[in-house]
Design a protein around this motif. Structure first.
Motif, PDB file in Angstrom:
ATOM      1  N   ARG A  37      18.839  15.205 -48.764  1.00 48.21           N
ATOM      2  CA  ARG A  37      18.163  14.651 -49.938  1.00 48.21           C
ATOM      3  C   ARG A  37      17.469  13.330 -49.601  1.00 48.21           C
ATOM      4  O   ARG A  37      16.364  13.060 -50.048  1.00 48.21           O
ATOM      5  N   ARG A  38      18.133  12.511 -48.802  1.00 49.34           N
ATOM      6  CA  ARG A  38      17.530  11.239 -48.402  1.00 49.34           C
ATOM      7  C   ARG A  38      16.261  11.467 -47.565  1.00 49.34           C
ATOM      8  O   ARG A  38      15.253  10.790 -47.763  1.00 49.34           O
ATOM      9  N   ILE A  39      16.326  12.389 -46.652  1.00 45.30           N
ATOM     10  CA  ILE A  39      15.143  12.699 -45.824  1.00 45.30           C
ATOM     11  C   ILE A  39      14.003  13.170 -46.715  1.00 45.30           C
ATOM     12  O   ILE A  39      12.861  12.723 -46.568  1.00 45.30           O
ATOM     13  N   GLN A  40      14.305  14.061 -47.655  1.00 43.80           N
ATOM     14  CA  GLN A  40      13.282  14.558 -48.574  1.00 43.80           C
ATOM     15  C   GLN A  40      12.684  13.408 -49.385  1.00 43.80           C
ATOM     16  O   GLN A  40      11.469  13.315 -49.551  1.00 43.80           O
ATOM     17  N   ARG A  41      13.526  12.497 -49.859  1.00 43.51           N
ATOM     18  CA  ARG A  41      13.044  11.344 -50.618  1.00 43.51           C
ATOM     19  C   ARG A  41      12.162  10.444 -49.748  1.00 43.51           C
ATOM     20  O   ARG A  41      11.118   9.958 -50.195  1.00 43.51           O
ATOM     21  N   HIS A  47       7.464   7.136 -46.641  1.00 41.58           N
ATOM     22  CA  HIS A  47       8.052   6.397 -45.518  1.00 41.58           C
ATOM     23  C   HIS A  47       7.988   7.238 -44.246  1.00 41.58           C
ATOM     24  O   HIS A  47       7.798   6.698 -43.160  1.00 41.58           O
ATOM     25  N   ILE A  48       8.163   8.532 -44.378  1.00 38.07           N
ATOM     26  CA  ILE A  48       7.962   9.464 -43.262  1.00 38.07           C
ATOM     27  C   ILE A  48       6.595  10.093 -43.490  1.00 38.07           C
ATOM     28  O   ILE A  48       6.409  10.890 -44.409  1.00 38.07           O
ATOM     29  N   ALA A  49       5.639   9.694 -42.653  1.00 38.50           N
ATOM     30  CA  ALA A  49       4.266  10.184 -42.811  1.00 38.50           C
ATOM     31  C   ALA A  49       4.117  11.600 -42.261  1.00 38.50           C
ATOM     32  O   ALA A  49       3.435  12.440 -42.848  1.00 38.50           O
ATOM     33  N   ARG A  50       4.749  11.852 -41.112  1.00 38.10           N
ATOM     34  CA  ARG A  50       4.719  13.189 -40.509  1.00 38.10           C
ATOM     35  C   ARG A  50       5.726  13.214 -39.379  1.00 38.10           C
ATOM     36  O   ARG A  50       6.201  12.182 -38.934  1.00 38.10           O
ATOM     37  N   ARG A  51       6.034  14.396 -38.905  1.00 34.33           N
ATOM     38  CA  ARG A  51       6.922  14.548 -37.750  1.00 34.33           C
ATOM     39  C   ARG A  51       6.092  15.160 -36.628  1.00 34.33           C
ATOM     40  O   ARG A  51       5.332  16.096 -36.860  1.00 34.33           O
ATOM     41  N   ILE A  52       6.245  14.604 -35.434  1.00 33.25           N
ATOM     42  CA  ILE A  52       5.431  15.061 -34.315  1.00 33.25           C
ATOM     43  C   ILE A  52       6.297  15.365 -33.100  1.00 33.25           C
ATOM     44  O   ILE A  52       7.455  14.963 -33.029  1.00 33.25           O
ATOM     45  N   VAL A  53       5.690  16.033 -32.134  1.00 36.89           N
ATOM     46  CA  VAL A  53       6.305  16.285 -30.841  1.00 36.89           C
ATOM     47  C   VAL A  53       5.540  15.455 -29.823  1.00 36.89           C
ATOM     48  O   VAL A  53       4.309  15.458 -29.818  1.00 36.89           O
ATOM     49  N   VAL A  54       6.248  14.725 -28.983  1.00 31.91           N
ATOM     50  CA  VAL A  54       5.613  13.932 -27.933  1.00 31.91           C
ATOM     51  C   VAL A  54       5.639  14.754 -26.657  1.00 31.91           C
ATOM     52  O   VAL A  54       6.696  15.178 -26.191  1.00 31.91           O
ATOM     53  N   LEU A  55       4.457  15.001 -26.104  1.00 34.27           N
ATOM     54  CA  LEU A  55       4.334  15.812 -24.903  1.00 34.27           C
ATOM     55  C   LEU A  55       4.400  14.945 -23.653  1.00 34.27           C
ATOM     56  O   LEU A  55       4.033  13.767 -23.679  1.00 34.27           O
ATOM     57  N   ASP A  56       4.840  15.531 -22.553  1.00 37.35           N
ATOM     58  CA  ASP A  56       4.880  14.851 -21.271  1.00 37.35           C
ATOM     59  C   ASP A  56       3.471  14.833 -20.692  1.00 37.35           C
ATOM     60  O   ASP A  56       2.897  15.879 -20.408  1.00 37.35           O
ATOM     61  N   ARG A  57       2.892  13.646 -20.546  1.00 35.79           N
ATOM     62  CA  ARG A  57       1.497  13.527 -20.111  1.00 35.79           C
ATOM     63  C   ARG A  57       1.289  14.033 -18.695  1.00 35.79           C
ATOM     64  O   ARG A  57       0.246  14.605 -18.392  1.00 35.79           O
TER      65      ARG A  57
END
Length: 154
Positions: A37-41, A47-57
């Motif tokens: 519920r806190r994450i959803q809020r 506060h959480i704009a988006r979730r991303i994956v960081v790739l190995d350059r």
């Protein structure tokens, strides 16, 4: 208003957006449902704009970082929007900032090798007029990451 648990959730998600809700709940001493519920809020409040994956350059074939400092004689909205579109269409340009001081813009560019910068440079100057461009190659990355401090969040 955010509390310390919210801040801890944000900090942990920044470090690993793929952490399970079960592990996250355990680390912040909440039930899974309360943590969820806190994450959803936090998402709904922005506060959480988006979730991303960081790739190995290295594995992605773009280990080289170059910063291009740009001066322009143009400051009209029309030119700025055209410039924004041009750089937005080049995936190697991963960050762009408008600056104060001696330069107008700085671009962070990731490349397979330094020589590839000429390709990117030509893509830009063919479409928008620039006054001066100065490029610097990153010799070593001392600190990197997209994490920001959570202590100031309200």
């Amino acid at each position: 208003m955010l509390d310390e648990r919210d801040r801890k959730i944000l900090d942990l998600l920044q470090a690993d957006a793929g952490i399970s809700v079960t592990d996250l709940a355990d680390r912040v001493a909440l039930s899974v449902s309360a943590c969820s519920r806190r994450i959803q809020r936090l998402e709904e409040s922005g506060h959480i704009a988006r979730r991303i994956v960081v790739l190995d350059r290295e594995k992605m074939g773009v280990p080289t970082t170059l910063y291009a400092l740009i001066k322009t004689a143009h400051h009209a909205d029309e030119w700025i929007e055209k410039f924004r579109k041009v750089i937005g269409d080049i995936p190697e340009i991963v960050e762009a900032h408008r600056l104060t001081g001696n330069y107008d813009y700085i671009l962070k560019i990731v490349l397979p090798r330094v020589e590839h910068y000429d390709v990117i440079y030509k893509q830009i100057v063919r479409k928008v007029e620039l006054f001066d461009v100065s490029a610097s190659i990153s010799m070593e990355e001392l600190k990197s990451g997209a994490s920001i401090p959570v202590g100031y969040a309200q």
